[in-house]
Design an enzyme around this catalytic site. Structure first.
Site, PDB file in Angstrom:
ATOM      1  N   SER A   5       0.854  -1.190   0.000  1.00 42.40           N
ATOM      2  CA  SER A   5       0.000   0.000   0.000  1.00 42.40           C
ATOM      3  C   SER A   5       0.882   1.230   0.000  1.00 42.40           C
ATOM      4  O   SER A   5       1.991   1.199   0.549  1.00 42.40           O
ATOM      5  CB  SER A   5      -0.906   0.024   1.244  1.00 42.40           C
ATOM      6  N   TYR A  50      -2.512   0.334  10.443  1.00 42.11           N
ATOM      7  CA  TYR A  50      -2.557  -0.203   9.086  1.00 42.11           C
ATOM      8  C   TYR A  50      -1.244   0.082   8.359  1.00 42.11           C
ATOM      9  O   TYR A  50      -0.628  -0.817   7.767  1.00 42.11           O
ATOM     10  CB  TYR A  50      -3.730   0.414   8.324  1.00 42.11           C
TER      11      TYR A  50
END
Length: 247
Positions: A142, A156
């Site tokens: 990501s 995250y």
């Protein structure tokens, strides 16, 4: 374009989004794909579509938090096809929220799926790659793994940055040319990732951003194919793929 014919590729999180798009594209380009996810009905339906279009596909029900499931995925691919060339570590969740919310269950879930799931992939695939003399681990990371783009993304982003760090460690251990690693970091992609977000405000904001600027999952699938298609002496270590309008 180099050919993917003859490649055996297993893909986690293949029941939708980037995983599904990757399975479909790689099959179109000649690879045999093994779709792995928890939703049996969904991956079976995708595999049927691929086979009806002339591709080669199999399925395996997998929960990436369970090391035994990953071992079963890898051993099943080897048993059925004689080898496994690529494992695409794609499964991930994002129940993001501000740290002040103290969502310890969400933190644990992200660590289990995003980080421990990746380590389970390594543990299952690395012995096979070593034994057969080649192999390629691709992880969908990501842009948040490069920097925390929002105050609510701390845990995250930490899991994704950890995946990138482990990839780099595996790369430095694999200069004998046997194992290749590729970390692909998407920006906003139009997927159902927001469904795993527990904070309603963040979930709605994420969906709006995806609607406004999200690129299709096929864009990430093309990056996966590009990395895999390279000759054995070429390793594409990292690829960042984001909408041109994303800051």
């Amino acid at each position: 374009m180099l050919s993917l014919h003859g490649k055996i590729v297993a893909i986690t999180g293949a029941s939708g989004g980037i995983g599904e798009a990757t399975a479909r594209l790689l099959a179109q380009r000649g690879a045999t794909v093994v779709l792995a996810a928890r939703r049996a009905e969904r991956i079976d339906a995708i595999a049927r579509d691929i086979r009806e279009e002339g591709g080669r596909a199999a399925t395996c029900v997998v929960d990436v938090t369970q090391a035994g499931d990953l071992r079963r995925l890898v051993s099943g691919a080897v048993e059925q096809y004689g080898r496994m060339d690529v494992l695409v570590n794609n499964a991930g969740i994002a129940p993001i929220s501000p740290l002040a919310d103290l969502d310890t269950e969400g933190w644990t879930a992200m660590i289990d799926v995003n980080l421990r799931g990746m380590l389970n992939c390594v543990a299952a695939a690395l012995p096979v790659f070593r034994e057969q003399g080649s192999g390629h681990l691709v992880s969908i990371v990501s842009m948040a793994g490069l920097h925390a783009v929002s105050p609510s993304m701390a845990v995250y982003a930490a899991t994704k940055n950890a995946v990138r760090t482990i990839h780099d460690g595996l790369r430095t251990e694999s200069t004998d040319g046997v194992v290749r690693t590729t970390a692909i970091s998407p920006g906003y992609v139009s997927t159902d990732l927001a469904d795993s977000m527990t904070d309603p405000h963040i979930r709605e904001l994420t969906r709006k951003n995806m609607d406004a600027m999200g690129i299709p999952p096929a864009a990430i699938a093309r990056a996966v194919a590009f990395a895999i298609e390279q000759p054995g002496d070429v390793e594409i270590g990292e690829i960042n793929v984001r909408p041109t309008v994303q800051a």
